[in-house]
Design a protein around this motif. Structure first.
Motif, PDB file in Angstrom:
ATOM      1  N   MET B   1     -58.615  12.989 -30.705  1.00 16.32           N
ATOM      2  CA  MET B   1     -59.436  12.142 -29.975  1.00 16.32           C
ATOM      3  C   MET B   1     -61.009  12.526 -30.626  1.00 16.32           C
ATOM      4  SD  MET B   1     -59.943  11.495 -25.988  1.00 16.32           S
ATOM      5  CE  MET B   1     -61.235  12.953 -25.767  1.00 16.32           C
ATOM      6  N   ALA B   2     -61.849  11.495 -31.003  1.00 17.62           N
ATOM      7  CA  ALA B   2     -62.775  11.729 -31.567  1.00 17.62           C
ATOM      8  C   ALA B   2     -63.648  12.291 -30.520  1.00 17.62           C
ATOM      9  CB  ALA B   2     -63.622  10.431 -32.179  1.00 17.62           C
ATOM     10  N   LYS B   3     -64.649  13.144 -30.722  1.00 16.81           N
ATOM     11  CA  LYS B   3     -65.842  13.713 -29.729  1.00 16.81           C
ATOM     12  C   LYS B   3     -66.399  12.820 -28.879  1.00 16.81           C
ATOM     13  CE  LYS B   3     -68.423  17.991 -29.591  1.00 16.81           C
ATOM     14  NZ  LYS B   3     -69.223  18.915 -30.763  1.00 16.81           N
ATOM     15  N   SER B   4     -66.555  11.612 -29.645  1.00 14.27           N
ATOM     16  CA  SER B   4     -67.538  10.867 -28.822  1.00 14.27           C
ATOM     17  C   SER B   4     -66.934  10.080 -27.856  1.00 14.27           C
ATOM     18  CB  SER B   4     -68.041   9.769 -30.049  1.00 14.27           C
ATOM     19  OG  SER B   4     -66.947   9.095 -30.342  1.00 14.27           O
ATOM     20  N   LYS B   5     -65.401  10.041 -28.054  1.00 12.57           N
ATOM     21  CA  LYS B   5     -64.781   9.471 -26.792  1.00 12.57           C
ATOM     22  C   LYS B   5     -65.016  10.201 -25.594  1.00 12.57           C
ATOM     23  CE  LYS B   5     -62.090   6.416 -29.156  1.00 12.57           C
ATOM     24  NZ  LYS B   5     -62.292   5.121 -29.166  1.00 12.57           N
ATOM     25  N   SER B   6     -65.625  11.461 -25.550  1.00  5.79           N
ATOM     26  CA  SER B   6     -65.517  12.417 -24.219  1.00  5.79           C
ATOM     27  C   SER B   6     -66.627  11.905 -23.478  1.00  5.79           C
ATOM     28  CB  SER B   6     -65.451  13.690 -24.635  1.00  5.79           C
ATOM     29  OG  SER B   6     -66.604  14.117 -25.478  1.00  5.79           O
ATOM     30  N   PHE B   7     -67.506  10.994 -24.010  1.00  2.37           N
ATOM     31  CA  PHE B   7     -68.491  10.563 -23.089  1.00  2.37           C
ATOM     32  C   PHE B   7     -68.228   9.347 -22.359  1.00  2.37           C
ATOM     33  CE2 PHE B   7     -70.887  12.691 -26.662  1.00  2.37           C
ATOM     34  CZ  PHE B   7     -72.053  13.288 -26.042  1.00  2.37           C
ATOM     35  N   HIS B   8     -68.894   9.574 -21.191  1.00  2.00           N
ATOM     36  CA  HIS B   8     -68.720   8.313 -20.366  1.00  2.00           C
ATOM     37  C   HIS B   8     -69.597   7.313 -20.806  1.00  2.00           C
ATOM     38  CE1 HIS B   8     -66.168   9.927 -17.154  1.00  2.00           C
ATOM     39  NE2 HIS B   8     -66.963  11.212 -17.216  1.00  2.00           N
ATOM     40  N   HIS B   9     -69.426   6.138 -20.335  1.00  2.00           N
ATOM     41  CA  HIS B   9     -70.351   4.938 -20.744  1.00  2.00           C
ATOM     42  C   HIS B   9     -71.784   5.508 -20.362  1.00  2.00           C
ATOM     43  CE1 HIS B   9     -71.990   0.901 -21.603  1.00  2.00           C
ATOM     44  NE2 HIS B   9     -72.511   1.034 -20.441  1.00  2.00           N
ATOM     45  N   GLY B  10     -72.828   5.366 -21.224  1.00  2.00           N
ATOM     46  CA  GLY B  10     -74.087   5.773 -21.081  1.00  2.00           C
ATOM     47  C   GLY B  10     -74.483   7.325 -21.192  1.00  2.00           C
ATOM     48  N   ASP B  11     -73.700   7.958 -21.038  1.00  2.00           N
ATOM     49  CA  ASP B  11     -73.617   9.378 -21.263  1.00  2.00           C
ATOM     50  C   ASP B  11     -74.055   9.670 -23.016  1.00  2.00           C
ATOM     51  OD1 ASP B  11     -73.356  10.021 -18.730  1.00  2.00           O
ATOM     52  OD2 ASP B  11     -71.477  11.048 -18.999  1.00  2.00           O
ATOM     53  N   LEU B  12     -73.201   9.001 -23.711  1.00  2.00           N
ATOM     54  CA  LEU B  12     -73.613   9.089 -25.167  1.00  2.00           C
ATOM     55  C   LEU B  12     -75.116   8.677 -25.675  1.00  2.00           C
ATOM     56  CD1 LEU B  12     -72.832   9.638 -28.086  1.00  2.00           C
ATOM     57  CD2 LEU B  12     -71.882   7.272 -28.124  1.00  2.00           C
ATOM     58  N   LYS B  13     -75.416   7.430 -24.746  1.00  2.00           N
ATOM     59  CA  LYS B  13     -76.671   6.974 -25.329  1.00  2.00           C
ATOM     60  C   LYS B  13     -77.859   7.913 -24.854  1.00  2.00           C
ATOM     61  CE  LYS B  13     -79.656   3.079 -25.010  1.00  2.00           C
ATOM     62  NZ  LYS B  13     -80.001   1.695 -24.447  1.00  2.00           N
ATOM     63  N   ARG B  14     -77.621   8.622 -23.556  1.00  2.00           N
ATOM     64  CA  ARG B  14     -78.389   9.609 -23.195  1.00  2.00           C
ATOM     65  C   ARG B  14     -78.525  10.593 -24.140  1.00  2.00           C
ATOM     66  NH1 ARG B  14     -77.535   7.828 -18.026  1.00  2.00           N
ATOM     67  NH2 ARG B  14     -75.810   9.212 -17.680  1.00  2.00           N
ATOM     68  N   ALA B  15     -77.350  11.130 -24.557  1.00  2.00           N
ATOM     69  CA  ALA B  15     -77.308  12.195 -25.408  1.00  2.00           C
ATOM     70  C   ALA B  15     -78.001  12.232 -26.849  1.00  2.00           C
ATOM     71  CB  ALA B  15     -76.083  12.699 -25.430  1.00  2.00           C
ATOM     72  N   LEU B  16     -77.885  10.909 -26.975  1.00  2.00           N
ATOM     73  CA  LEU B  16     -78.550  10.564 -28.448  1.00  2.00           C
ATOM     74  C   LEU B  16     -79.785  10.572 -28.419  1.00  2.00           C
ATOM     75  CD1 LEU B  16     -76.043   7.640 -29.629  1.00  2.00           C
ATOM     76  CD2 LEU B  16     -76.190   9.947 -30.440  1.00  2.00           C
ATOM     77  N   MET B  17     -80.300   9.861 -27.316  1.00  2.00           N
ATOM     78  CA  MET B  17     -81.826   9.947 -27.047  1.00  2.00           C
ATOM     79  C   MET B  17     -82.306  11.178 -26.890  1.00  2.00           C
ATOM     80  SD  MET B  17     -82.680   6.827 -27.507  1.00  2.00           S
ATOM     81  CE  MET B  17     -84.452   7.064 -27.511  1.00  2.00           C
ATOM     82  N   ALA B  47     -70.538   7.177 -34.515  1.00  2.00           N
ATOM     83  CA  ALA B  47     -70.734   6.965 -33.051  1.00  2.00           C
ATOM     84  C   ALA B  47     -72.028   6.417 -32.460  1.00  2.00           C
ATOM     85  CB  ALA B  47     -70.684   8.572 -32.380  1.00  2.00           C
ATOM     86  N   PRO B  48     -73.107   6.523 -32.994  1.00  2.00           N
ATOM     87  CA  PRO B  48     -74.211   5.756 -32.479  1.00  2.00           C
ATOM     88  C   PRO B  48     -74.311   4.250 -32.428  1.00  2.00           C
ATOM     89  CG  PRO B  48     -74.826   7.601 -33.621  1.00  2.00           C
ATOM     90  CD  PRO B  48     -73.655   7.552 -34.041  1.00  2.00           C
ATOM     91  N   ALA B  49     -73.394   3.844 -33.412  1.00  2.00           N
ATOM     92  CA  ALA B  49     -73.434   2.425 -33.767  1.00  2.00           C
ATOM     93  C   ALA B  49     -73.596   1.513 -32.743  1.00  2.00           C
ATOM     94  CB  ALA B  49     -72.451   2.006 -34.927  1.00  2.00           C
ATOM     95  N   ASN B  50     -72.569   1.632 -31.625  1.00  2.00           N
ATOM     96  CA  ASN B  50     -72.692   0.803 -30.420  1.00  2.00           C
ATOM     97  C   ASN B  50     -74.095   0.629 -29.638  1.00  2.00           C
ATOM     98  OD1 ASN B  50     -70.014   0.160 -30.301  1.00  2.00           O
ATOM     99  ND2 ASN B  50     -69.399   1.927 -29.248  1.00  2.00           N
ATOM    100  N   HIS B  51     -74.759   1.791 -29.781  1.00  3.39           N
ATOM    101  CA  HIS B  51     -76.061   1.461 -28.968  1.00  3.39           C
ATOM    102  C   HIS B  51     -77.159   1.264 -29.838  1.00  3.39           C
ATOM    103  CE1 HIS B  51     -74.125   3.234 -25.568  1.00  3.39           C
ATOM    104  NE2 HIS B  51     -73.795   4.168 -26.219  1.00  3.39           N
TER     105      HIS B  51
END
Lengths: 203, 203
Positions: B1-17, B47-51
């Motif tokens: 499983m890709a590491k980015s999958k472990s983020f909830h929706h919104g969490d990845l964006k916050r982590a990126l910011m 992984a950031p491409a969605n956001h």
């Protein structure tokens, strides 16, 4: 015979500075290197060494020449005897504004303290002449002292620089003031006038 | 499983910011790329491409968050009922000054219209809220109209920006005003107050 030998003393330096200014106007400061300037002036890349040991020295001289030009323009515009201090400040404001809007890359170079040596006499002297002109005129106006002339000078200089910088980024557009009908820059100048007039008035 | 999958929706964006802001503070905007941000956040570079479809979108969001922070700080500082319009303008001035001096790279990003999309709603909305706050308070003060509130707002904003920018370049140092004993920035603010008070007074 190397091409650079054909220059009289002083001519080479002038030719290099002319070439540097041309490149600055075309490419911003990034393009202004010793090598590019030598090439544009049609001399070997070793030829500038006598005048400019490095790029920093070249850019410092280039910035110094801009301050000299600015000071001369301020002097020329404010030499009439019947001008009041506020009129002379208006000339300074106007000279900077036109200079910055017409030659943004030249203007930006003046503040690139990462690339130029702002402690060098050659640069500090003309820059100080401009600053001293401003504080001198402010000093003639201020009667009711709540702040010192340096603070007023810093405030005016900040306003001038901030307006120019934000015009260059595109944050501010060239608009008219709705009430006075003046271009915005002139309306801003009238704010400075009003403030300074207020300082003159009895408390 | 890709590491980015472990983020909830919104969490990845916050982590990126969060990662983008860290890199901005360390390296200036030059270091803030999609790839560097993904790496810092510990996700794949896809992984950031969605956001954020591209770097411009990422930087625009980063700038927008700064304007939101600035507006919130202005709101928080000016919420007391007993504050006059001039006090509320002082809060805005102070928030910008502290923000710029403490986080120069964040401040500079706000004006990098070459790198951010200043027409994007996400950025324009918080920036307009700040600007509208300023013009709103100016409008409450101005009685004697010689210029419109927009011109006064542009003048104040220019002064604030110019002072900050020239502090950052090293042209201005942090000095005290000799007469009032205030730090220079506060003395400049008192110039704005004096001017605005003058506008309120009967002609």
């Amino acid at each position: 015979m190397a091409k650079s030998k054909s220059f009289h003393h002083g001519d080479l330096k002038r030719a290099l500075m002319r070439a540097a200014l041309e490149i600055l106007d075309e490419d911003d400061v990034a393009g202004v290197t010793i090598r590019a300037v030598a090439k544009r002036a049609g001399v070997s890349h070793a030829a500038p060494a006598n005048h400019f040991p490095d790029r920093r020295a070249l850019l410092t001289t280039l910035a110094a020449e801009q301050f000299e030009w600015i000071f001369d323009a301020i002097q020329a515009g404010s030499s009439r005897d019947d001008l009041m201090p506020i009129d002379r400040i208006a000339v300074l404001f106007d000279v900077f504004l036109q200079f910055g809007l017409e030659h943004p890359y030249r203007y930006q170079l003046l503040w690139r303290y990462d690339l130029i040596d702002h402690d060098a006499d050659i640069l500090r002297e003309p820059a100080d002449r401009v600053y001293d002109f401003l504080t001198g005129e402010i000093g003639k106006i201020i009667c009711r002292k709540t702040v010192d002339p340096d603070t007023v000078a810093v405030a005016i200089w900040s306003m001038m620089h901030g307006y120019l910088d934000l015009r260059m980024t595109g944050m501010f557009e060239d608009r008219q003031d709705i009430i006075s009908g003046k271009p915005r820059a002139q309306a801003i100048l009238s704010i400075i006038s009003d403030y300074l007039e207020g300082l003159r008035a009895a408390p």
